[in-house]
Each structure stands twice: as C-alpha cells, then as structure tokens.
Design an enzyme around this catalytic site. Sequence first.
Site, PDB file in Angstrom:
ATOM      1  N   HIS A  84       0.850   3.027   3.375  1.00 53.48           N
ATOM      2  CA  HIS A  84       1.672   2.073   2.631  1.00 53.48           C
ATOM      3  C   HIS A  84       1.582   0.694   3.294  1.00 53.48           C
ATOM      4  O   HIS A  84       0.919  -0.206   2.791  1.00 53.48           O
ATOM      5  CB  HIS A  84       3.105   2.599   2.587  1.00 53.48           C
ATOM      6  CG  HIS A  84       4.004   1.893   1.631  1.00 53.48           C
ATOM      7  ND1 HIS A  84       3.621   0.827   0.857  1.00 53.48           N
ATOM      8  CD2 HIS A  84       5.303   2.121   1.319  1.00 53.48           C
ATOM      9  CE1 HIS A  84       4.626   0.435   0.117  1.00 53.48           C
ATOM     10  NE2 HIS A  84       5.676   1.196   0.378  1.00 53.48           N
TER      11      HIS A  84
ATOM     12  N   HIS B 232      -7.941  -1.550  -5.553  1.00 55.63           N
ATOM     13  CA  HIS B 232      -6.506  -1.295  -5.659  1.00 55.63           C
ATOM     14  C   HIS B 232      -6.263  -0.172  -6.643  1.00 55.63           C
ATOM     15  O   HIS B 232      -6.928  -0.102  -7.667  1.00 55.63           O
ATOM     16  CB  HIS B 232      -5.767  -2.567  -6.114  1.00 55.63           C
ATOM     17  CG  HIS B 232      -4.300  -2.529  -5.830  1.00 55.63           C
ATOM     18  ND1 HIS B 232      -3.422  -1.872  -6.645  1.00 55.63           N
ATOM     19  CD2 HIS B 232      -3.567  -3.041  -4.804  1.00 55.63           C
ATOM     20  CE1 HIS B 232      -2.199  -1.995  -6.140  1.00 55.63           C
ATOM     21  NE2 HIS B 232      -2.257  -2.692  -5.023  1.00 55.63           N
TER      22      HIS B 232
ATOM     23  N   ASP C 246      -3.873  -7.260   0.866  1.00 55.53           N
ATOM     24  CA  ASP C 246      -3.900  -6.897   2.282  1.00 55.53           C
ATOM     25  C   ASP C 246      -5.074  -7.517   3.014  1.00 55.53           C
ATOM     26  O   ASP C 246      -5.027  -7.717   4.224  1.00 55.53           O
ATOM     27  CB  ASP C 246      -3.963  -5.375   2.428  1.00 55.53           C
ATOM     28  CG  ASP C 246      -2.679  -4.748   1.947  1.00 55.53           C
ATOM     29  OD1 ASP C 246      -1.624  -5.154   2.431  1.00 55.53           O
ATOM     30  OD2 ASP C 246      -2.731  -3.868   1.071  1.00 55.53           O
TER      31      ASP C 246
HETATM   32  C1  COA Z   1      -7.044   1.125  -2.883  1.00 58.45           C
HETATM   33  C2  COA Z   1      -7.919   2.336  -3.183  1.00 58.45           C
HETATM   34  C3  COA Z   1      -7.337   3.569  -2.448  1.00 58.45           C
HETATM   35  C4  COA Z   1      -7.926   2.591  -4.696  1.00 58.45           C
HETATM   36  O1  COA Z   1      -8.669   3.721  -4.897  1.00 58.45           O
HETATM   37  P1  COA Z   1      -8.859   4.403  -6.312  1.00 58.45           P
HETATM   38  O2  COA Z   1      -8.033   3.749  -7.325  1.00 58.45           O
HETATM   39  O3  COA Z   1      -8.650   5.853  -6.119  1.00 58.45           O
HETATM   40  O4  COA Z   1     -10.353   4.060  -6.643  1.00 58.45           O
HETATM   41  P2  COA Z   1     -11.515   5.113  -6.605  1.00 58.45           P
HETATM   42  O5  COA Z   1     -11.441   5.871  -5.316  1.00 58.45           O
HETATM   43  O6  COA Z   1     -11.446   5.884  -7.877  1.00 58.45           O
HETATM   44  O7  COA Z   1     -12.780   4.180  -6.576  1.00 58.45           O
HETATM   45  C5  COA Z   1     -13.619   3.895  -7.688  1.00 58.45           C
HETATM   46  C6  COA Z   1     -15.027   3.636  -7.168  1.00 58.45           C
HETATM   47  O8  COA Z   1     -15.013   2.497  -6.297  1.00 58.45           O
HETATM   48  C7  COA Z   1     -15.372   2.882  -4.977  1.00 58.45           C
HETATM   49  N1  COA Z   1     -14.469   2.202  -4.062  1.00 58.45           N
HETATM   50  C8  COA Z   1     -13.146   2.009  -4.241  1.00 58.45           C
HETATM   51  N2  COA Z   1     -12.635   1.275  -3.236  1.00 58.45           N
HETATM   52  C9  COA Z   1     -13.679   1.006  -2.420  1.00 58.45           C
HETATM   53  C10 COA Z   1     -13.762   0.281  -1.222  1.00 58.45           C
HETATM   54  N3  COA Z   1     -12.708  -0.327  -0.691  1.00 58.45           N
HETATM   55  N4  COA Z   1     -14.960   0.177  -0.626  1.00 58.45           N
HETATM   56  C11 COA Z   1     -16.038   0.780  -1.192  1.00 58.45           C
HETATM   57  N5  COA Z   1     -16.010   1.476  -2.335  1.00 58.45           N
HETATM   58  C12 COA Z   1     -14.826   1.593  -2.933  1.00 58.45           C
HETATM   59  C13 COA Z   1     -15.234   4.384  -4.906  1.00 58.45           C
HETATM   60  O9  COA Z   1     -16.077   4.952  -3.944  1.00 58.45           O
HETATM   61  C14 COA Z   1     -15.600   4.770  -6.313  1.00 58.45           C
HETATM   62  O10 COA Z   1     -16.974   4.690  -6.450  1.00 58.45           O
HETATM   63  P3  COA Z   1     -17.772   5.780  -7.335  1.00 58.45           P
HETATM   64  O11 COA Z   1     -17.285   5.559  -8.744  1.00 58.45           O
HETATM   65  O12 COA Z   1     -19.197   5.487  -7.133  1.00 58.45           O
HETATM   66  O13 COA Z   1     -17.342   7.124  -6.807  1.00 58.45           O
HETATM   67  C15 COA Z   1      -9.366   2.089  -2.733  1.00 58.45           C
HETATM   68  O14 COA Z   1      -9.911   0.992  -3.435  1.00 58.45           O
HETATM   69  C16 COA Z   1      -9.489   1.886  -1.231  1.00 58.45           C
HETATM   70  O15 COA Z   1      -9.560   2.856  -0.480  1.00 58.45           O
HETATM   71  N6  COA Z   1      -9.498   0.602  -0.772  1.00 58.45           N
HETATM   72  C17 COA Z   1      -9.575   0.299   0.631  1.00 58.45           C
HETATM   73  C18 COA Z   1      -8.211   0.445   1.282  1.00 58.45           C
HETATM   74  C19 COA Z   1      -7.281  -0.672   0.933  1.00 58.45           C
HETATM   75  O16 COA Z   1      -7.614  -1.833   0.969  1.00 58.45           O
HETATM   76  N7  COA Z   1      -6.044  -0.278   0.610  1.00 58.45           N
HETATM   77  C20 COA Z   1      -5.010  -1.234   0.287  1.00 58.45           C
HETATM   78  C21 COA Z   1      -4.607  -1.137  -1.119  1.00 58.45           C
HETATM   79  S1  COA Z   1      -3.358  -2.320  -1.453  1.00 58.45           S
END
Ligand code: COA
Length: 444
Positions: free
Chosen positions: A283, A322, A378
């Site tokens: 979070h 996100h 972030d």
């Molecule tokens: C925020 C987050 C958890 C959202 O995840 P999500 O909604 O579940 O998105 P998905 O995991 O379905 O990702 C969709 C695609 O983008 C990719 N992807 C998503 N975020 C990515 C990232 N930060 N870096 C690289 N690839 C990423 C996934 O691997 C996936 O690729 P694919 O379709 O080839 O499998 C994710 O983007 C992430 O882990 N970001 C980094 C952590 C972060 O900054 N968190 C703060 C959020 S406020």
Amino acid sequence: MSTDTTGQGDAGGVAQASNTLTITDNRTGRQYEVPIEDETIRSIDLRRIKVNDDDFGLMTYDPAFMNTASCRSSITYIDGDKGILEYRGYPIEQLAERSSYLEVAYLLIHGELPTQPQLDTWTHEVTIHTFVHENVKEFMQGFRYDAHPMGMLLASVGALSTFYPEATQIKDVDLRYQQIVRLIAKMPTLAAFAYRHNRGMPYVYPDNDLSYAGNFLSMVYKIAELKYQPDPRIEKALDVLFILHADHEQNCSTSAVRSVGSSQVDPYSSVAAGIGALYGPLHGGANEAVLRMLRRIRTTDNIPAFVEGVKKGEERLMGFGHRVYKNYDPRAKIIKRAAQDVFEVTGTNPLLDIAMELERIALEDEYFVSRKLYPNVDFYSGLIYEALGMPVEMFPVLFAIGRTSGWIAQWLEMIDDKEQKIARPRQIYTGGRERDYVPMAQRS
Ligand SMILES: CC(C)(COP(=O)(O)OP(=O)(O)OC[C@H]1O[C@@H](n2cnc3c(N)ncnc32)[C@H](O)[C@@H]1OP(=O)(O)O)[C@@H](O)C(=O)NCCC(=O)NCCS
C-alpha cells in the site's frame, strides 16, 4: 426486497421490472427476482435463495472485496479507464493547481469548498492545535533510536485517544469536530518528531506563523536558525503532494479506518488502523520500491540492460502501471511538474538522473506504450522525497499526513450512514467439525 417466485417456473408469466435480475437456482428450479440499483445487487437479497428451510441461504464469496461495494460514498470519484480523479466532484487537476491542502481537507470533510471566512476559521483552528502534550513527546522518546517512523506514528496517533478521552463520544458533533481538527493539526507534528527521533535530533515545536506544509518542513529541517524559512517552491510541492494523497476512495487503509470505526471506537484508534494498513509494502511502500530499484540500477549506463530484463518479464519497472488507472494516473502529471520545481531548488542527483532517463526510455518503448504503462504517482513522489533528503522510511509517513483528511471524511460519512453497522464479513468454514478432545498422551 427480492421477490421469491418459488416453484412457479419462470415467474408465471408475471411482468417483471426491467431493473431487476432474475436468478434461477438449478438446485431447486426456483426463480428469484432481485432489484438492481446503481448497477448493483444487494448480497443480502441472495439470502432468500435456499434449498430448504434450514438452509442459511446463499452468500457471495469475494476475497479482497474485488467486486463488492461496502458503502455509498459521495467523497471521491475515480474512473480508472478515463484517468479521472475527483474530490467531491472537483477534478484533482484544478484542486492541485488552485487550492491548498487545508482547503481540500475542508472540502473532503464538509463536502463543499469553504468561503473565505470559513477557510480562515478552519486554518486558524488547525494551526492552533499543532502542538502535542509534552507527555506525547516523552512517549515518543521511549522508542528505540532506530524505530521505524511509521511504527512511531501508528503508536502515537493511537496514544492520542488516551489524551482526549472525550473522543469516544463520536455522536457528539462538537466533540467529534474537535478531534478532527486535532488529528489534522497534530499529524505533521507527530511525523516530524518521529523523523527527528531517528536522526537523534531535538524535536522542533510547531511554528504557527508558517503554512501547514511550511510548518512541517520547519519541524523536520530546522537546525539552529531562529526562524526556518521554507523555500516556497518546496512548500508548494509538498502541499500539492498532500492534496494528491488526500483520498482515493475505498482502498486498503480507508477500508481499515471504516471497518475499525464501525465498532464506534474513537477516531484516533480508527486512523491508527489506517496507518497500520498504509505501513504495508503493498500500500504505502511502492515509492520506496522505486528508490530501491534506482539504487540497484546505479548508473544510467545500466538502464538498457535493466529495461531488457523488465521486458523479458524478469522484474517490474517500479512506479509504472496502476491497478485502477489504465490510461494515465491523473496525479502523475501534476506531481511531475511539482518534482521539476523541487529539483530546481535541490538540484538533481545521480538517482534522479537515472529516473528521468528511465522514464524517457520507457515512454518511447513499444513494450510499455502498448501496455499503457505510464509512470504513476509513486514514481515521482519517491523522487521528490529523495530530493528533499527524506529517508525511505519516511515515505509512508508523508503519505499518511495527506491521507488523514480522507480517512476522517470517510470515517465521518460512515458514522452518519444509517445503512452502516459494525463490519462483520461472513466466512466459508473449511475446518473439521465435532471432534472429541484428544488427551495429550494419545496424540501422535
Ligand atoms: C500496479 C500494478 C500492480 C498493476 O498491475 P495489474 O493491474 O495487475 O496489471 P497486470 O499485471 O495485469 O499487467 C498488464 C501487463 O503489463 C505488464 N506490467 C504491468 N506493470 C508493469 C511494470 N511496472 N513493469 C513491467 N511490466 C508491467 C504485465 O507484465 C502485463 O504484461 P503481459 O500482458 O505481457 O502479461 C503493476 O503495474 C505493477 O506491479 N507496477 C509496479 C509497482 C508499482 O508501481 N506499484 C504502485 C502502484 S500505485
């Protein structure tokens, strides 16, 4: 109420309201009509769906509340696909540009933007409540020298309830208001004391001549000068960060505040629960992860190899993507501007150089573009805090200062919501039943 058309086949040809859901229970062949309101059905309407009279009735299973609305709320609107964030209907872009954190806090809590006299009174009230009881200071001094500042904040906010026992009277509007003012006013003081404790530096008392953000900077950075004068660009950037973090509807910490608050405990204890939730790496810890990633990359030369690793799925580019915003995090655009203002004052450093280069490459790379992976709030907040010389442990603490107004607004809404009761989810029991106690000697 749901209409039970039990045993009558397809509701016996009775005309059905169009805004309903008809459910057929294939176990019994019975049909039920459940109202749809606000594109939602009430889970409790499913309870009537039973196989026999002893049956408890149908429940929904929704771990992590992925598809369950727990409340009605008029505080924050998010449309993740369109990249929209509004507080009380006002776009975040306008608030960040034209408002101040205290004005936004007023808006979140009262529902309307204040008139000038209302804002003056509110600002005055918050300003004169920034000091904490000397015992709070002593209490904080009892922590180990290396105590995590978020743990200190969590404990000290919880401890405030013991200083204001009248806070338990949550139905008394005047007493309730006093606690709201105190929470918003004292949060920066507690946060700054936690920071100074870690540094082994004397605590700095609030300076009530300064703005909300300016006073926080003074309590954090003041050394020997008679009066600390914050740089207006940093003061503004911090204020904007507080605005951007002020609320984000029913996230983990807000749900914690509502859930704990539903027991009708005092607001200090409810907000302490929110701080506990925000303490978790999933979070409040994402901006810390950004900084750790940048440190690992070490130099701009290592960026291409790092990006290749991300594209191969070996790791994620922290601070990008996100869960809710699939277009662009509207806060990121604003905060990027604030970050540039801060760098103007602080200058850049190698980590910031890596971040800027990483951002440039990622925004042009087909992998990130096609997946709509943009920098999130972030990414930049971590960079601003880094530029201000904040240790990563302070990142969630700064988040908590801004989020306090949102937590309080949500808590208030919950307290006055006639539909709310003490939060009590159901479970699907998966353990054993009716086992006889086994004496120790017979256990294997
Ligand atoms: C925020 C987050 C958890 C959202 O995840 P999500 O909604 O579940 O998105 P998905 O995991 O379905 O990702 C969709 C695609 O983008 C990719 N992807 C998503 N975020 C990515 C990232 N930060 N870096 C690289 N690839 C990423 C996934 O691997 C996936 O690729 P694919 O379709 O080839 O499998 C994710 O983007 C992430 O882990 N970001 C980094 C952590 C972060 O900054 N968190 C703060 C959020 S406020």
